[in-house]
Design a protein around this motif. Structure first.
Motif, mmCIF file in Angstrom:
data_model
loop_
_atom_site.group_PDB
_atom_site.id
_atom_site.type_symbol
_atom_site.label_atom_id
_atom_site.label_comp_id
_atom_site.label_asym_id
_atom_site.label_seq_id
_atom_site.Cartn_x
_atom_site.Cartn_y
_atom_site.Cartn_z
ATOM 1 N N MET A 1 0.824 -1.201 0.000
ATOM 2 C CA MET A 1 0.000 0.000 0.000
ATOM 3 C C MET A 1 0.861 1.255 0.000
ATOM 4 S SD MET A 1 -2.930 -1.320 2.670
ATOM 5 C CE MET A 1 -3.902 0.169 2.520
ATOM 6 N N GLY A 2 0.442 2.265 -0.771
ATOM 7 C CA GLY A 2 1.148 3.540 -0.793
ATOM 8 C C GLY A 2 2.532 3.491 -1.388
ATOM 9 N N LEU A 3 2.754 2.619 -2.350
ATOM 10 C CA LEU A 3 4.088 2.514 -2.954
ATOM 11 C C LEU A 3 4.387 3.673 -3.891
ATOM 12 C CD1 LEU A 3 4.355 -1.310 -3.775
ATOM 13 C CD2 LEU A 3 5.408 -0.057 -1.878
ATOM 14 N N GLY A 4 3.366 4.284 -4.454
ATOM 15 C CA GLY A 4 3.601 5.377 -5.392
ATOM 16 C C GLY A 4 3.988 4.877 -6.770
ATOM 17 N N GLU A 5 4.588 5.757 -7.544
ATOM 18 C CA GLU A 5 4.953 5.432 -8.926
ATOM 19 C C GLU A 5 6.111 4.440 -8.977
ATOM 20 O OE1 GLU A 5 3.535 6.347 -11.833
ATOM 21 O OE2 GLU A 5 1.941 7.245 -10.631
ATOM 22 N N MET A 6 6.026 3.503 -9.924
ATOM 23 C CA MET A 6 7.095 2.520 -10.136
ATOM 24 C C MET A 6 7.420 2.468 -11.627
ATOM 25 S SD MET A 6 5.602 -0.378 -7.507
ATOM 26 C CE MET A 6 6.847 -1.617 -7.900
ATOM 27 N N THR A 7 7.681 3.653 -12.199
ATOM 28 C CA THR A 7 7.887 3.756 -13.641
ATOM 29 C C THR A 7 9.132 3.010 -14.112
ATOM 30 O OG1 THR A 7 9.034 5.854 -13.270
ATOM 31 C CG2 THR A 7 6.696 5.961 -13.813
ATOM 32 N N TYR A 8 10.069 2.769 -13.214
ATOM 33 C CA TYR A 8 11.315 2.088 -13.558
ATOM 34 C C TYR A 8 11.130 0.571 -13.614
ATOM 35 C CZ TYR A 8 11.139 1.100 -8.596
ATOM 36 O OH TYR A 8 10.717 0.684 -7.355
ATOM 37 N N GLU A 9 9.987 0.068 -13.145
ATOM 38 C CA GLU A 9 9.801 -1.346 -12.853
ATOM 39 C C GLU A 9 8.997 -2.072 -13.915
ATOM 40 O OE1 GLU A 9 10.984 -4.090 -11.613
ATOM 41 O OE2 GLU A 9 11.072 -3.193 -9.619
ATOM 42 N N ARG A 10 9.182 -3.385 -13.989
ATOM 43 C CA ARG A 10 8.391 -4.232 -14.877
ATOM 44 C C ARG A 10 7.552 -5.233 -14.084
ATOM 45 N NH1 ARG A 10 12.504 -6.750 -19.094
ATOM 46 N NH2 ARG A 10 10.570 -7.681 -19.860
ATOM 47 N N GLY A 11 8.086 -5.733 -12.962
ATOM 48 C CA GLY A 11 7.398 -6.723 -12.152
ATOM 49 C C GLY A 11 6.767 -6.109 -10.918
ATOM 50 N N ILE A 12 6.044 -6.933 -10.157
ATOM 51 C CA ILE A 12 5.248 -6.428 -9.053
ATOM 52 C C ILE A 12 6.012 -6.333 -7.740
ATOM 53 C CG2 ILE A 12 4.379 -8.744 -8.466
ATOM 54 C CD1 ILE A 12 2.488 -5.391 -8.169
ATOM 55 N N ASP A 13 7.050 -7.144 -7.533
ATOM 56 C CA ASP A 13 7.623 -7.223 -6.183
ATOM 57 C C ASP A 13 9.067 -6.756 -6.086
ATOM 58 O OD1 ASP A 13 8.579 -9.337 -7.639
ATOM 59 O OD2 ASP A 13 8.157 -10.869 -6.141
ATOM 60 N N GLY A 14 9.484 -5.872 -6.986
ATOM 61 C CA GLY A 14 10.855 -5.387 -6.949
ATOM 62 C C GLY A 14 11.191 -4.605 -5.696
ATOM 63 N N VAL A 15 10.436 -3.547 -5.398
ATOM 64 C CA VAL A 15 10.715 -2.774 -4.193
ATOM 65 C C VAL A 15 10.025 -3.352 -2.951
ATOM 66 C CG1 VAL A 15 8.890 -1.016 -4.297
ATOM 67 C CG2 VAL A 15 11.118 -0.413 -3.370
ATOM 68 N N PRO A 16 8.844 -4.016 -3.060
ATOM 69 C CA PRO A 16 8.242 -4.593 -1.857
ATOM 70 C C PRO A 16 9.131 -5.623 -1.153
ATOM 71 C CG PRO A 16 6.570 -4.367 -3.532
ATOM 72 C CD PRO A 16 7.883 -4.046 -4.191
ATOM 73 N N TYR A 17 9.853 -6.445 -1.914
ATOM 74 C CA TYR A 17 10.705 -7.436 -1.250
ATOM 75 C C TYR A 17 11.817 -6.753 -0.459
ATOM 76 C CZ TYR A 17 15.313 -7.923 -3.584
ATOM 77 O OH TYR A 17 16.620 -7.744 -4.003
ATOM 78 N N LEU A 18 12.292 -5.610 -0.950
ATOM 79 C CA LEU A 18 13.315 -4.856 -0.226
ATOM 80 C C LEU A 18 12.732 -4.145 0.984
ATOM 81 C CD1 LEU A 18 15.162 -3.260 -3.295
ATOM 82 C CD2 LEU A 18 16.052 -5.088 -1.823
ATOM 83 N N LEU A 19 11.505 -3.667 0.874
ATOM 84 C CA LEU A 19 10.868 -2.945 1.960
ATOM 85 C C LEU A 19 10.475 -3.859 3.119
ATOM 86 C CD1 LEU A 19 9.572 -0.318 3.078
ATOM 87 C CD2 LEU A 19 7.515 -0.912 1.755
ATOM 88 N N ALA A 20 10.096 -5.079 2.818
ATOM 89 C CA ALA A 20 9.539 -5.985 3.821
ATOM 90 C C ALA A 20 10.380 -6.116 5.097
ATOM 91 C CB ALA A 20 9.281 -7.363 3.204
ATOM 92 N N PRO A 21 11.711 -6.276 5.032
ATOM 93 C CA PRO A 21 12.485 -6.424 6.277
ATOM 94 C C PRO A 21 12.443 -5.189 7.166
ATOM 95 C CG PRO A 21 13.782 -7.116 4.371
ATOM 96 C CD PRO A 21 12.571 -6.425 3.846
ATOM 97 N N PHE A 22 12.180 -4.031 6.601
ATOM 98 C CA PHE A 22 12.164 -2.788 7.380
ATOM 99 C C PHE A 22 10.844 -2.587 8.114
ATOM 100 C CE2 PHE A 22 15.415 -2.074 4.179
ATOM 101 C CZ PHE A 22 16.422 -1.436 4.894
ATOM 102 N N VAL A 23 9.786 -3.288 7.694
ATOM 103 C CA VAL A 23 8.466 -3.050 8.270
ATOM 104 C C VAL A 23 7.909 -4.280 8.995
ATOM 105 C CG1 VAL A 23 7.879 -1.223 6.635
ATOM 106 C CG2 VAL A 23 7.313 -3.605 6.073
#
Length: 340
Positions: free
Chosen positions: A170-192
């Motif tokens: 939720m609230g990820l914002g724009e992901m114009t650089y990305e092609r797949g769904i879990d590129g930044v979420p997998y990195l964010l998960a350990p922090f939250v």
């Protein structure tokens, strides 16, 4: 609040996977976890995928859209889902029987992600290699955060090997650089929250002509695309960590990650050039800083190979590095040769 038996949303996006989508859906329907919803979005398929999906009417939530690509289609599926946890399952992959029962106990409010191993199969469902990635059982996010800060990533399965707490998306914002769904979420998960790693094979990952085609052409443009996505994810992560984790130190995005330097070296090889001594030393230095044991040795030898080998051999080494299935094919050919 997440209840004791949280709703799990399995989100499947499909584009021209008529041959696989039915088996994929059945692998989820057959699970014995009760509080489950299945959301299937057809991304404007031109084959018989939508007809296959419609066979499960009443058992799934299904939608057909115009073709918009995997990322937008996945977020459409997410918007249709209601689960406390979400699982993006590729339409050509499968869940093993009883997989969600084994995961159920980890669907807790403090857990942001559950990751598990996958068994590679071919287009006909035959096993074609060892399960991957090699995970150790853990609920500790600290080593993963340390790996992100040091290397820019941590070992994680492809999309079908990860289940996320809903708020991670939720609230990820724009992901114009990305092609797949879990590129930044997998990195964010350990922090939250806690990332639970399971040393068990709970799914099957299909390798076939359609998805192998992404690995078939080696170009410097492709290498640059990898670099742009890698760095784009880290900049996005840095922004998200500042917004969501007040006590976390800022993520400093560097330009000397071993992964980035490796791609730059391979890009030169693809263009018929040879990485120079300075570039090779910096690449090996990054490998030594970020890795240990056998991986440190293997990557250092790879860097040296790109520097000393004739271009045609260096290109083959780069192709195997990008597409590991090539090394399996090579081992198979050698095995057949020596058995004659």
């Amino acid at each position: 609040m997440i209840n004791q038996h949280p709703l799990l949303s399995v989100i499947i996006t499909c584009y021209n996977y008529e041959a696989y989508i039915g088996e994929c859906i059945r692998s989820v329907i057959s699970q014995d976890y009760q509080n489950l919803e299945i959301v299937v979005v057809d991304d404007g398929s031109t084959d018989g995928s939508w007809e296959e999906i419609q066979q499960f009417e009443g058992q799934i939530v299904a939608l057909r859209t115009e073709n918009r690509g995997q990322l937008k289609t996945s977020f459409t599926g997410f918007s249709l889902s209601r689960g406390d946890f979400v699982y993006f399952l590729d339409a050509d992959d499968l869940l093993l029987e009883g997989a969600l029962t084994q995961i159920a106990g980890y669907l807790r409010p403090d857990v942001s992600k559950i990751q598990f191993m996958l068994a590679p199969i071919d287009k006909d469902g035959r096993s074609i290699g060892n399960p991957f990635p090699s995970l150790q059982r853990s609920e500790d996010s600290v080593p993963l955060i340390q790996s992100i800060r040091s290397r820019g990533y941590y070992e994680t399965p492809p999309t079908s090997g990860n289940i996320y707490r809903r708020d991670v998306y939720m609230g990820l914002g724009e992901m114009t650089y990305e092609r797949g769904i879990d590129g930044v979420p997998y990195l964010l998960a350990p922090f939250v929250g806690r990332v639970v790693s399971l040393d068990e094979v709970l799914g099957k990952y299909r390798i076939h002509n359609s998805n192998q085609s992404a690995f078939s052409v080696l170009t410097s443009t492709r290498m640059k695309g990898y670099i742009d996505r890698f760095v784009g994810r880290l900049h996005h992560l840095s922004q998200l960590v500042q917004e969501r984790c007040e006590t976390a130190e800022k993520i400093e995005v560097r330009d000397d990650y071993a992964y980035v330097m490796e791609l730059k070296a391979m890009s030169m090889v693809v263009d018929g050039k040879r990485p120079d001594m300075l570039q090779t030393r910096a690449y090996i230095g990054a490998v030594m800083r970020e890795n240990s044991g056998k991986k440190r040795l293997a990557l250092s030898l790879f860097a040296i190979a790109l520097f000393i080998l004739p271009n045609n051999l260096a290109r083959k080494a780069a192709a195997i590095r990008i597409d590991p299935s090539r090394s399996r094919q090579l081992r198979s050919r050698l095995k057949r040769a020596f058995s004659i």
